[in-house]
Each structure stands twice: as structure tokens, then as C-alpha cells.
Enzyme design. Structure first.
Site, PDB file in Angstrom:
ATOM      1  N   LYS A 170     -36.910 103.200  36.570  1.00 19.46           N
ATOM      2  CA  LYS A 170     -36.062 102.077  36.983  1.00 19.46           C
ATOM      3  C   LYS A 170     -34.624 102.573  37.140  1.00 19.46           C
ATOM      4  CE  LYS A 170     -33.442  99.369  34.881  1.00 19.46           C
ATOM      5  NZ  LYS A 170     -32.341  99.162  35.821  1.00 19.46           N
ATOM      6  N   GLY A 229     -27.990 102.450  25.128  1.00 12.15           N
ATOM      7  CA  GLY A 229     -28.902 103.386  24.448  1.00 12.15           C
ATOM      8  C   GLY A 229     -29.325 102.862  23.085  1.00 12.15           C
ATOM      9  N   GLU A 246     -29.790 110.120  26.532  1.00 12.95           N
ATOM     10  CA  GLU A 246     -28.623 110.893  27.003  1.00 12.95           C
ATOM     11  C   GLU A 246     -27.506 109.894  27.234  1.00 12.95           C
ATOM     12  OE1 GLU A 246     -28.345 113.997  27.116  1.00 12.95           O
ATOM     13  OE2 GLU A 246     -30.319 114.883  27.405  1.00 12.95           O
ATOM     14  N   CYS A 280     -21.082 112.316  32.783  1.00 12.64           N
ATOM     15  CA  CYS A 280     -21.186 112.245  31.320  1.00 12.64           C
ATOM     16  C   CYS A 280     -20.462 113.407  30.665  1.00 12.64           C
ATOM     17  CB  CYS A 280     -22.644 112.217  30.906  1.00 12.64           C
ATOM     18  SG  CYS A 280     -23.631 113.512  31.650  1.00 12.64           S
ATOM     19  N   GLU A 374     -14.228 106.200  26.564  1.00 13.90           N
ATOM     20  CA  GLU A 374     -14.741 106.964  27.701  1.00 13.90           C
ATOM     21  C   GLU A 374     -14.265 106.294  28.985  1.00 13.90           C
ATOM     22  OE1 GLU A 374     -18.967 106.790  28.632  1.00 13.90           O
ATOM     23  OE2 GLU A 374     -18.932 108.875  29.270  1.00 13.90           O
TER      24      GLU A 374
HETATM   25  P1  NAD Z   1     -25.619 101.549  31.432  1.00 17.22           P
HETATM   26  O1  NAD Z   1     -25.964 101.787  30.006  1.00 17.22           O
HETATM   27  O2  NAD Z   1     -24.827 100.349  31.780  1.00 17.22           O
HETATM   28  O3  NAD Z   1     -26.955 101.458  32.308  1.00 17.22           O
HETATM   29  C1  NAD Z   1     -27.927 102.487  32.303  1.00 17.22           C
HETATM   30  C2  NAD Z   1     -29.269 101.890  32.714  1.00 17.22           C
HETATM   31  O4  NAD Z   1     -29.739 101.009  31.702  1.00 17.22           O
HETATM   32  C3  NAD Z   1     -29.248 101.081  34.008  1.00 17.22           C
HETATM   33  O5  NAD Z   1     -30.410 101.400  34.751  1.00 17.22           O
HETATM   34  C4  NAD Z   1     -29.305  99.647  33.485  1.00 17.22           C
HETATM   35  O6  NAD Z   1     -29.844  98.728  34.399  1.00 17.22           O
HETATM   36  C5  NAD Z   1     -30.218  99.801  32.293  1.00 17.22           C
HETATM   37  N1  NAD Z   1     -30.165  98.712  31.305  1.00 17.22           N
HETATM   38  C6  NAD Z   1     -29.286  97.705  31.208  1.00 17.22           C
HETATM   39  N2  NAD Z   1     -29.586  96.913  30.127  1.00 17.22           N
HETATM   40  C7  NAD Z   1     -30.658  97.466  29.540  1.00 17.22           C
HETATM   41  C8  NAD Z   1     -31.427  97.144  28.365  1.00 17.22           C
HETATM   42  N3  NAD Z   1     -31.125  96.113  27.581  1.00 17.22           N
HETATM   43  N4  NAD Z   1     -32.450  97.962  28.045  1.00 17.22           N
HETATM   44  C9  NAD Z   1     -32.746  99.042  28.788  1.00 17.22           C
HETATM   45  N5  NAD Z   1     -32.061  99.392  29.910  1.00 17.22           N
HETATM   46  C10 NAD Z   1     -31.039  98.604  30.277  1.00 17.22           C
HETATM   47  O7  NAD Z   1     -24.903 102.883  31.903  1.00 17.22           O
HETATM   48  P2  NAD Z   1     -24.200 103.186  33.324  1.00 17.22           P
HETATM   49  O8  NAD Z   1     -22.905 102.439  33.385  1.00 17.22           O
HETATM   50  O9  NAD Z   1     -25.195 103.010  34.433  1.00 17.22           O
HETATM   51  O10 NAD Z   1     -23.903 104.754  33.179  1.00 17.22           O
HETATM   52  C11 NAD Z   1     -22.710 105.284  32.696  1.00 17.22           C
HETATM   53  C12 NAD Z   1     -22.900 105.832  31.304  1.00 17.22           C
HETATM   54  O11 NAD Z   1     -23.961 106.794  31.289  1.00 17.22           O
HETATM   55  C13 NAD Z   1     -21.694 106.584  30.767  1.00 17.22           C
HETATM   56  O12 NAD Z   1     -21.469 106.246  29.419  1.00 17.22           O
HETATM   57  C14 NAD Z   1     -22.111 108.043  30.860  1.00 17.22           C
HETATM   58  O13 NAD Z   1     -21.434 108.915  29.977  1.00 17.22           O
HETATM   59  C15 NAD Z   1     -23.564 107.958  30.579  1.00 17.22           C
HETATM   60  N6  NAD Z   1     -24.263 109.135  31.091  1.00 17.22           N
HETATM   61  C16 NAD Z   1     -24.784 110.044  30.208  1.00 17.22           C
HETATM   62  C17 NAD Z   1     -25.413 111.191  30.682  1.00 17.22           C
HETATM   63  C18 NAD Z   1     -25.988 112.220  29.750  1.00 17.22           C
HETATM   64  O14 NAD Z   1     -26.789 113.028  30.193  1.00 17.22           O
HETATM   65  N7  NAD Z   1     -25.641 112.223  28.484  1.00 17.22           N
HETATM   66  C19 NAD Z   1     -25.523 111.390  32.058  1.00 17.22           C
HETATM   67  C20 NAD Z   1     -24.987 110.445  32.933  1.00 17.22           C
HETATM   68  C21 NAD Z   1     -24.375 109.312  32.427  1.00 17.22           C
END
Ligand code: NAD
Length: 468
Positions: A170, A229, A246, A280, A374
């Protein structure tokens, strides 16, 4: 305008409702993605579950070959997917943008396909033989963010498939279209149900949350924010899912006084501003020794002025807009605060639409939000230090622990300091570069588990020990 279907059980499924996807560079409609319901998710999970036994039972060499063949499937569609990625995410085609991301996706696929899953003999003597086998888990659920949507999809999908699992992915509602395309291309070469994708903007049903608690999903690999997460981890508890998380980072770079500011400026810049800082493991705080602080600031400003930001379809652009309004507002707020209390060296105020200029701010108070939160955008705080112990302490004071870097001509000294950083990856004289052979992931609140290489592959397996 793109109207794409989800891939469920080898079929393209349009779904009864859709949601709109907009181009952050222009505000124009790029396309529509299906807005999945729980029924759609359940059908995708059921298809993955049904496809699992045959996929897991394939001889390992055959599964390896099927995974290696995915490189060609991506390659054949790479130009189209890169174009879609630029339209929906904003990153340029050029530079370290969409074409670079597709290149990375292919490199990771090829390397991951080549990894072995050997049986390990733990004991073999007259008391008996003990073997460690690594078996597939079952259905792996993948949930991805909007910053590197294609690359991260590959990081989730390919190790899962290579180890014998089937997948339901997803993508983020901000960037579903490039994932729909890359999954359709890959799934077409695989047995029906082995790889499925559902898209949702979470207005009908919260598909990510439903995946995290789904009884027929054995593992979740999630890349996104720390807050989400933690939610995934909570909802996964009742079904004891395996998890790879991650999450966010607030990486510090520490520049020692023996560096040549002109020499390191370009690498420092891209360490922080790759993908407009929406990465990230980008450098999000830069600590510079007082002796060269002002010279490093000048060199960074001079380099930043040469970097062209604009519509990603323009070949001259190497940075684009911020990818969505939600992130634009967050960056704007952090920078507005920093402008009040720090010394703005460059940028500092939003541009047109979702464009935000490269922003460098020095001399902020220790508790400035731009240092501690961040920012995930094109703004970097530069912090002066006199004692490297202070800098290490400040770097480690974060609850995050994704990456960090030390910059020095003295490699041994830099190594000793790098080993004291509380993070999953530390770089010396660079920041943020990833490699498919090197396990990547976070310490502390930045996540659980590792991706890439053998360690990453093993996270997609369940150990079974045979006593013979
Ligand atoms: P986000 O947490 O808002 O969303 C990530 C995903 O989770 C999306 O697909 C979203 O629809 C889904 N989601 C939303 N609510 C959920 C729930 N209750 N349960 C399960 N899934 C749900 O993150 P974002 O804004 O899309 O991404 C940016 C963040 O990701 C930053 O903090 C960045 O540092 C991190 N990131 C980490 C890595 C890594 O490898 N460590 C890599 C890229 C991005």
C-alpha cells in the site's frame, strides 16, 4: 490524465471509488487512483495467501531467477514510471531525481535477487546434526511513504519475494501512481497473487491500519514517520506480526576543524538537500567547528546558489517543489520560527506554490525546533561548536538514531568518533549514501530491524531448526 488500476490476483482492478493525485509543481491533476475498501484489501490478502504455497515451494534457484527477471520488467517501463514519479512527487527527472530513483530500484532488485539463503549447519558430529533453515513467513504487507516511493517499494517487495513470501503493498496516498505502475510491470511476470497493490487515501477505510492487524498478514514492513510506526507496532501486537520499521531521522553531521570548507561544500550540500531534504537519512543538523564555521557557511551558500530548483520536467532542474502541502506547511512553520531566532544565510521564506527555497540558518538557540524536529525539507540548521565532545553529545541527544556523519582529513580520528554516534549508519566525509550490500535501519526511535543485504533478506524469513 492517468487512471490506473490496482493489481489484485493478477488482474487490474479499478475499484468503485477513486481519489485525485496532484502535481506539487503546478497544482494540476496528474491522475486518479482507486480508493480501496476493506473488501479490496481482503481480496488482495486472500490472493497473496493462496499464491503463497506454490511460490514458497519453488526451487530456490528458480525463485532467484524470477526475481532477477524483475529488473527487465522495471527497465522496460522505467521512462514511463520516472515521468509519473516526477509528476506526482515533484522530484526532477534529472539529477538525483526520478531517473536516479529508477536506476536505484533496478540496482537493488538485481542485487537482492542474487542473494543466497543457505542452510547453516550448526553441529554435525556423532551426537547428531543440527541445521538452521530459513523459511518464508507467508504474506508480507508493505506500507510506503511519499519521498522515494518507487525505491522504497522495491526495498520492501524484492527481499520479501526472494525469500519466498507473497506481497500486498500500500503506497502513500500522495504518490500512489508510480507504485501502481511499477507493481503492474513486475506482477505481470509473476504468478497471479504473488504481488498485489492496493491504494487508498484512508477516507473510506484506513487500509494501513487494517493491514497492520490483518490475521492473514505475517509480517509488516513499514517505512514512514515514527508516530505512524508506533501505531503499526501497536496494531500488530495481537497477531504477533514480524515487523521491520524504517522510521524518521534527525541525522547530525559533525565537521572537524581540519576540513577544507570549499572541498566539502558540495558533498555537505547533497548530504542535506538530496530530494529537497525529504530523505530519511539526509543530514538534518550540521555541527561545524568554530574555526571554520563561517567559511563552511560561505561555501555552502555559494554552492547552494548554483543549484537550480524548478518544475521537475525541466531538464535544467535538479530540485523540485516540496512534495505536498502537508509537508510544505511543516517546513514553513519550522523555518518561520528559525527566522525569528537565528541568522538566515539563504532563503527563509516560501516561494510560489509549494516551492520553498534552499534555506540555511546559523546561530540558532540550542532549543530551536529546526534543530530538534525532523524538518524533512530544504532547510538546514548550522550549529557552531568548540569542543567535539559537545557536538557528539548534542548529536546523540536526539531520540532518533538513523544516521550520522563525521567530516575530517584524519580518518582514524573520524572513525573513532563515528563509532560513538548512536545510529544505524555512520558515514565519514559523506552523508546519506546507501548501498544494497549494507544493512540499513535505525537505532532508538528510528525503527526496528534492518533492510538490504543478507541481514535484510533474513528479516523476511522464519528460522526453523532441524535436529537430525
Ligand atoms: P507517514 O507515517 O505519514 O505515512 C507512511 C505510510 O503509512 C503511508 O502509506 C500512510 O498512508 C500509512 N499510514 C497512515 N496511517 C497509518 C496507520 N494508522 N497504520 C498503518 N499505516 C498508516 O510517513 P510519510 O509522511 O509518508 O513519510 C515521511 C516519513 O518517513 C519521515 O519521517 C521519514 O524520515 C520517514 N522515512 C524513513 C525511511 C527509513 O528508511 N528509515 C525512509 C523514508 C522515509
Amino acid at each position: 490524465m492517468l487512471e490506473l488500476g490496482m493489481t489484485i490476483d493478477g488482474q487490474s482492478v479499478l475499484g468503485s471509488k477513486t481519489f485525485d493525485v496532484f502535481n506539487p509543481a503546478t497544482g494540476e491533476l496528474v491522475g486518479r487512483a482507486p480508493n480501496a475498501t476493506l473488501d479490496d484489501l481482503n481480496r488482495a490478502v486472500a490472493a497473496a495467501k493462496a499464491a503463497f504455497p506454490a511460490w514458497a515451494a519453488l526451487p530456490d534457484a528458480e525463485r532467484q531467477a524470477r526475481c532477477a527477471a524483475l529488473v527487465k520488467a522495471i527497465e522496460a517501463n522505467a521512462d514511463e514510471i520516472a515521468h509519473t514519479l516526477t509528476l506526482e512527487q515533484g522530484k526532477p527527472l534529472n539529477g538525483m531525481g526520478s531517473r536516479f530513483e529508477l536506476g536505484g530500484a533496478m540496482a537493488w532488485t538485481g542485487h537482492t535477487a542474487s542473494l543466497e539463503l543457505p542452510v547453516k549447519v550448526l553441529q554435525d558430529n556423532n551426537e547428531g546434526r543440527v541445521e538452521l533453515h530459513r523459511k518464508a513467513i507467508g504474506v508480507v504487507g508493505s506500507i510506503t511513504p511519499w519521498n522515494w516511493p518507487v525505491m522504497i517499494a522495491i526495498w520492501h517487495i524484492v527481499p520479501a519475494l526472494r525469500a519466498g513470501n507473497t506481497v500486498v503493498i500500500k503506497p502513500s496516498p500522495f504518490t500512489p501512481l508510480s507504485t501502481l505502475q511499477v507493481v503492474a510491470a513486475m506482477a505481470a511476470t509473476l504468478p497471479a497473487g504473488v504481488l498485489n497493490v492496493v491504494t487508498s487515501d484512508d477516507t473510506l477505510d484506513n487500509i494501513g491500519a487494517a493491514m497492520s492487524s490483518h490475521p492473514d498478514i505475517g509480517k509488516i514492513v513499514f517505512t514512514g514517520s515514527c508516530a505512524t510506526g508506533a501505531r503499526v507496532m501497536k496494531s500488530a501486537a495481537d497477531t504477533m506480526k514480524r515487523l521491520t520499521l524504517e522510521l524518521g531521522g534527525n541525522d547530525a553531521g559533525i565537521v572537524l576543524p581540519d576540513c577544507d570548507p570549499e572541498e566539502i561544500a558540495e558533498k555537505l550540500f547533497w548530504g542535506a538537500f538530496i530530494n529537497n531534504g525529504q530523505t530519511c537519512a539526509a543530514m538534518k543538523r550540521l555541527y561545524v567547528h568554530d574555526d571554520i564555521h563561517d567559511a563552511v557557511c560561505d561555501a555552502l551558500v555559494a554552492y547552494a546558489r548554483t543549484v537550480k530548483m524548478g518544475n521537475g520536467l525541466d531538464e535544467a532542474s535538479v530540485l523540485g517543489p516540496i512534495a505536498n502541502k502537508m509537508q510544505f506547511d511543516k517546513v514553513s512553520e519550522l523555518v518561520a520560527d528559525a527566522v525569528q531566532s537565528g541568522n538566515v544565510l539563504l532563503g527563509g521564506a516560501p516561494d510560489e506554490g509549494l516551492f520553498f527555497p534552499i534555506t540555511l540558518v546559523s546561530d540558532l538557540p540550542d532549543d530551536a525546533p529546526l534543530i530538534h524536529e525532523e524538518q524533512f525539507g530544504p532547510a538546514l540548521p548550522i550549529i557552531r561548536f568548540t569542543d567535539v565532545e559537545e557536538a557528539i553529545k548534542a548529536a546523540n541527544a536526539s531520540e532518533n538514531g538513523l544516521g550520522g556523519s563525521i567530516w575530517s582529513k584524519d580518518i582514524e580520528k573520524a572513525k573513532a568518533l563515528a563509532l560513538r554516534l548512536e545510529c544505524g549508519t555512520a558515514w565519514i566525509n559523506s552523508h546519506g549514501g546507501l548501498n544494497p550490500v549494507a544493512p540499513f535501519g535505525g537505532a532508538k526511535m528510528s525503527g526496528i530491524g534492518r533492510e538490504f543485504g543478507e541481514e535484510g533478506l533474513f528479516e523476511n524469513t522464519e528460522i526453523q531448526v532441524l535436529h537430525i
